[in-house]
Design a protein around this motif. Structure first.
Motif, short mmCIF file in Angstrom:
data_model
loop_
_atom_site.label_atom_id
_atom_site.label_comp_id
_atom_site.label_asym_id
_atom_site.label_seq_id
_atom_site.Cartn_x
_atom_site.Cartn_y
_atom_site.Cartn_z
N HIS A 86 0.83 -1.20 0.00
CA HIS A 86 0.00 0.00 0.00
C HIS A 86 0.87 1.26 0.00
O HIS A 86 1.67 1.46 0.90
N GLU A 87 0.68 2.10 -1.00
CA GLU A 87 1.50 3.31 -1.13
C GLU A 87 1.12 4.37 -0.11
O GLU A 87 1.86 5.34 0.08
N GLY A 88 -0.02 4.20 0.55
CA GLY A 88 -0.44 5.17 1.56
C GLY A 88 0.35 5.08 2.85
O GLY A 88 0.30 5.99 3.68
N ILE A 89 1.06 3.97 3.04
CA ILE A 89 1.96 3.82 4.18
C ILE A 89 3.36 4.16 3.72
O ILE A 89 3.92 3.50 2.84
N THR A 90 3.96 5.19 4.30
CA THR A 90 5.29 5.62 3.85
C THR A 90 6.41 5.02 4.69
O THR A 90 7.57 5.11 4.31
N GLN A 91 6.06 4.42 5.82
CA GLN A 91 7.08 3.85 6.71
C GLN A 91 7.79 2.64 6.07
O GLN A 91 7.19 1.92 5.27
N ARG A 92 9.02 2.46 6.43
CA ARG A 92 9.69 1.19 6.18
C ARG A 92 8.89 0.11 6.90
O ARG A 92 8.45 0.30 8.04
N ILE A 93 8.67 -1.03 6.25
CA ILE A 93 7.86 -2.10 6.85
C ILE A 93 8.67 -3.39 6.87
O ILE A 93 9.28 -3.76 5.87
N ILE A 94 8.62 -4.06 8.01
CA ILE A 94 9.29 -5.35 8.17
C ILE A 94 8.27 -6.32 8.76
O ILE A 94 7.67 -6.04 9.80
N ALA A 95 8.06 -7.43 8.08
CA ALA A 95 7.09 -8.44 8.54
C ALA A 95 7.79 -9.79 8.62
O ALA A 95 8.28 -10.31 7.61
N ALA A 96 7.84 -10.34 9.81
CA ALA A 96 8.58 -11.59 10.03
C ALA A 96 7.64 -12.79 10.12
O ALA A 96 6.51 -12.68 10.61
N ASP A 97 8.12 -13.94 9.64
CA ASP A 97 7.50 -15.23 9.97
C ASP A 97 8.02 -15.61 11.36
O ASP A 97 9.23 -15.82 11.53
N MET A 98 7.13 -15.73 12.34
CA MET A 98 7.58 -16.10 13.66
C MET A 98 8.00 -17.57 13.69
O MET A 98 7.71 -18.34 12.77
N ARG A 99 8.68 -17.95 14.76
CA ARG A 99 9.19 -19.32 14.88
C ARG A 99 8.05 -20.33 14.73
O ARG A 99 7.03 -20.26 15.40
N GLY A 100 8.22 -21.26 13.79
CA GLY A 100 7.21 -22.29 13.57
C GLY A 100 6.14 -21.92 12.56
O GLY A 100 5.20 -22.70 12.35
N TYR A 101 6.28 -20.76 11.92
CA TYR A 101 5.30 -20.31 10.92
C TYR A 101 5.99 -20.06 9.58
O TYR A 101 7.18 -19.73 9.53
#
Length: 292
Positions: free
Chosen positions: A47-62
């Motif tokens: 989404h271009e409306g969010i200007t923040q750097r984004i980090i999304a992790a797979d948690m342990r076991g996912y």
């Protein structure tokens, strides 16, 4: 918009896969829920409306992350996140926890308050956990009872047998009850359900989780909530069939009882606002980010 997929090796030997998009600092650190993975954050990542750097992790076991050492409670996920942020040099983050990920996000904000600038709880489990109950509505007391409960065992077995039809029907009822996502998102969500390696362990951890100062009927509260120092935004969809209004009310009540103000927003959405009301979600997040 480029989304990079990377991995990091934690000091405990676990490998966490994560998705990252460039943007302004401090970054948004996205924590997914149960039967999910970082892929489910892609509507927000794109989404271009969010200007923040984004980090999304797979948690342990996912997802694509490893599961060499079984988790015992939410603090294990919190410790993983601390190591993860250390290795990526993330000393100042705004953390978003969705569903069961809300419990992880709250525990992390309590364990490492100096690291979290803002906390957003999206369709989050309660500060008093997410009860595992039997067909009569009675709360299960042990991991063994959870593993053997006939209702829950159907989901565990479907996970082991890679039963795509079971998860598709369950998701249609519980998650996509308002809007059907496109085929790619549906496929990714079903795959995430089948990739999960820790279902029983996580159900037990969520059942016992309690950072309030009250008993949840199974465990006494740790009071860890009192260590959360950052501003908090709670977002709940009024058509949510998984995290209830009562659970959301417990979050608001527990923060208030510790003298902490919380901003609360409702959306015309179910448990998955990223599909049901992405515009409203982005507007709510941006408004909260903009606050001093």
């Amino acid at each position: 918009m480029t989304i990079d997929v990377k991995t990091v090796l934690l000091h405990n030997g676990e490998k966490l896969t994560y998705r990252e998009r460039a943007g302004t600092e401090p970054p948004l650190l996205l924590i997914h829920g149960n039967m999910a993975s970082s892929e489910l954050w892609e509507p927000l990542l794109e989404h271009e409306g969010i200007t923040q750097r984004i980090i999304a992790a797979d948690m342990r076991g996912y997802g694509e992350s490893s599961y060499h050492h079984p988790i015992g409670d939410m603090k294990d996920f919190s410790a993983d996140l601390y190591d993860f942020t250390e290795q990526l040099g993330l000393n100042d983050v705004m953390i978003v926890g969705w569903s069961n990920g809300g419990g992880i996000a709250m525990q992390f904000a309590a364990d490492y308050p100096d690291r979290v600038r803002k906390l957003i709880l999206l369709a989050s489990i309660s500060t008093r956990g997410y009860a595992a109950v039997n067909a009569d509505g009675d709360r299960l007391q042990t991991k063994e009872q959870i593993a053997k409960d006939p209702g829950l065992a159907m989901t565990f077995q479907a996970n082991q047998e890679q039963n795509q039809d079971y998860f598709e029907q369950a998701l249609n009822y519980l998650l996509f009850n308002n809007h059907q996502p496109d085929a790619a998102i549906r496929t990714n969500y079903i795959k995430a359900c089948m990739k999960q390696q820790n279902m029983i362990d996580v159900a037990d951890a969520a059942n016992r989780f309690n950072i309030s100062s009250s008993s949840n009927g199974l465990t006494n509260g740790t009071g860890d909530l009192n260590r959360i120092q950052c501003p908090v935004l709670v977002i709940w969809g009024v058509q949510d069939l998984i995290t209830t209004q009562q659970m959301t009310g417990e979050i608001l009540e527990d923060f208030a009882s510790h003298g902490k103000s919380v901003q609360y927003i409702t959306l015309d959405a179910g448990h998955f606002p990223l599909i049901d009301d992405l515009y409203g979600l982005v507007a709510s997040v941006n408004s909260f980010i903009a606050l001093p």
